[in-house]
Design an enzyme around this catalytic site. Structure first.
Site, PDB file in Angstrom:
ATOM      1  N   LYS A 105       0.270  -2.674  14.986  1.00 16.41           N
ATOM      2  CA  LYS A 105       0.246  -2.302  16.405  1.00 16.41           C
ATOM      3  C   LYS A 105      -0.813  -1.239  16.614  1.00 16.41           C
ATOM      4  CE  LYS A 105       3.336  -1.223  20.077  1.00 16.41           C
ATOM      5  NZ  LYS A 105       2.458  -1.967  20.970  1.00 16.41           N
ATOM      6  N   HIS A 129      -8.552  -1.297   5.760  1.00 13.72           N
ATOM      7  CA  HIS A 129      -8.907  -2.645   6.208  1.00 13.72           C
ATOM      8  C   HIS A 129      -9.429  -3.428   5.008  1.00 13.72           C
ATOM      9  CE1 HIS A 129      -9.921  -5.701   9.116  1.00 13.72           C
ATOM     10  NE2 HIS A 129     -11.073  -5.858   8.484  1.00 13.72           N
ATOM     11  N   ASN A 154       0.841  -1.216   0.000  1.00 11.93           N
ATOM     12  CA  ASN A 154       0.000   0.000   0.000  1.00 11.93           C
ATOM     13  C   ASN A 154       0.866   1.252   0.000  1.00 11.93           C
ATOM     14  OD1 ASN A 154      -3.085  -0.296   0.139  1.00 11.93           O
ATOM     15  ND2 ASN A 154      -2.333  -1.982   1.422  1.00 11.93           N
ATOM     16  N   GLU A 165      -7.412  -1.845  -2.860  1.00 13.41           N
ATOM     17  CA  GLU A 165      -6.748  -1.085  -1.791  1.00 13.41           C
ATOM     18  C   GLU A 165      -5.780  -0.087  -2.393  1.00 13.41           C
ATOM     19  OE1 GLU A 165      -5.109  -3.153   1.613  1.00 13.41           O
ATOM     20  OE2 GLU A 165      -6.250  -4.942   1.139  1.00 13.41           O
TER      21      GLU A 165
HETATM   22  C1  GRF Z   1      -3.479  -4.764   3.649  1.00 13.47           C
HETATM   23  O1  GRF Z   1      -4.301  -5.810   3.238  1.00 13.47           O
HETATM   24  C2  GRF Z   1      -4.235  -3.772   4.504  1.00 13.47           C
HETATM   25  O2  GRF Z   1      -5.584  -3.684   4.186  1.00 13.47           O
HETATM   26  C3  GRF Z   1      -4.083  -4.336   5.892  1.00 13.47           C
HETATM   27  O3  GRF Z   1      -2.791  -4.884   5.922  1.00 13.47           O
HETATM   28  C4  GRF Z   1      -2.385  -5.237   4.605  1.00 13.47           C
HETATM   29  C5  GRF Z   1      -1.076  -4.546   4.355  1.00 13.47           C
HETATM   30  O4  GRF Z   1      -0.503  -4.916   3.131  1.00 13.47           O
HETATM   31  N1  GRF Z   1      -4.333  -3.342   6.902  1.00 13.47           N
HETATM   32  P1  GRF Z   1       0.765  -4.171   2.582  1.00 13.47           P
HETATM   33  O5  GRF Z   1       1.849  -4.276   3.654  1.00 13.47           O
HETATM   34  O6  GRF Z   1       0.389  -2.749   2.320  1.00 13.47           O
HETATM   35  O7  GRF Z   1       1.157  -4.891   1.339  1.00 13.47           O
END
Ligand code: GRF
Length: 212
Positions: free
Chosen positions: A95, A113, A18, A183
């Site tokens: 965390k 999420h 992300n 996402e």
């Molecule tokens: C994602 O699926 C996000 O929705 C969740 O944790 C994951 C993180 O993935 N909170 P990345 O580390 O961004 O690839």
């Protein structure tokens, strides 16, 4: 009023896809933002590695390095203030954020999420557990929620949500991949709304103001 470009501090514990998507939207000028810090509680996090590659200030800060939780929070707050952070972006940060930080950055902390909250959220529902629970329930849709962070687990008001279909032959991995693709789009969109000052919180709900 938020300065332009909006100054982001990214918190990430894991692979950091992300974070990478946000960074690539900034580089391609789809998102008017500046990443001022990447903070991880995991020294092996892919996010720290990506930050270093792009000369973004990267910090490994683990609670284990401090005598108390409050010292840990104070240290994080110092980094955030020194970097003149406008918005904290939790991107797979494993965390819970302390109330000291939440109070200081009230309504300026976002989380993503991989499900449609308030379903399939809360303590213990992270990563593949979320998608396994969605499949076990037999849901026909799942999705993504970007929300403001409050004191609970996955409980702040949603800013943007996006549905994806659940297919009959889905596994947790195939569903996770479909959700992750969304996402990577929706997080930058939510940040851009903040950057444009189009987020208003009224009666505990997020209102998106139209473009002027
Ligand atoms: C994602 O699926 C996000 O929705 C969740 O944790 C994951 C993180 O993935 N909170 P990345 O580390 O961004 O690839």
């Amino acid at each position: 009023m938020i300065k332009n470009p909006i100054r982001l501090a990214i918190f990430a514990s894991g692979r950091g896809s992300n974070f990478e998507a946000i960074l690539s939207n900034i580089i391609s000028k789809k998102l008017n933002a500046h990443i001022v810090a990447v903070i991880s509680n995991n020294s092996q996090s892919g996010a720290l590695e990506t930050a270093l590659t792009h000369n973004i200030p990267a910090f490994h800060v683990s609670q284990k390095q401090f005598a108390t939780e409050s010292d840990f929070s104070k240290h994080l707050l110092e980094i955030l203030k020194q970097a003149q952070t406008d918005l904290i972006v939790l991107a797979g940060y494993m965390k819970k954020i302390s109330s000291e930080i939440i109070n200081e950055y009230k309504n300026r902390i976002l989380n993503i999420h991989p499900a449609l909250l308030p379903s399939f959220g809360g303590k213990g529902l992270y990563g593949h557990y979320v998608h396994e629970a969605v499949l076990a329930y037999g849901c026909k849709v799942s999705g993504v929620t970007v929300h403001l962070v409050d004191d609970g687990y996955d409980t702040g008001p949603p800013i943007l949500q996006k549905c994806v279909p659940v297919l009959e032959d889905d596994t947790a991995d195939t569903l996770a991949a479909r959700v992750l693709k969304e996402e990577h789009k929706i997080y930058s969109q939510a940040i851009q709304l903040f950057a444009m000052d189009r987020i208003q919180i009224k009666g505990g709900r997020v209102h998106i103001l139209s473009k002027e």
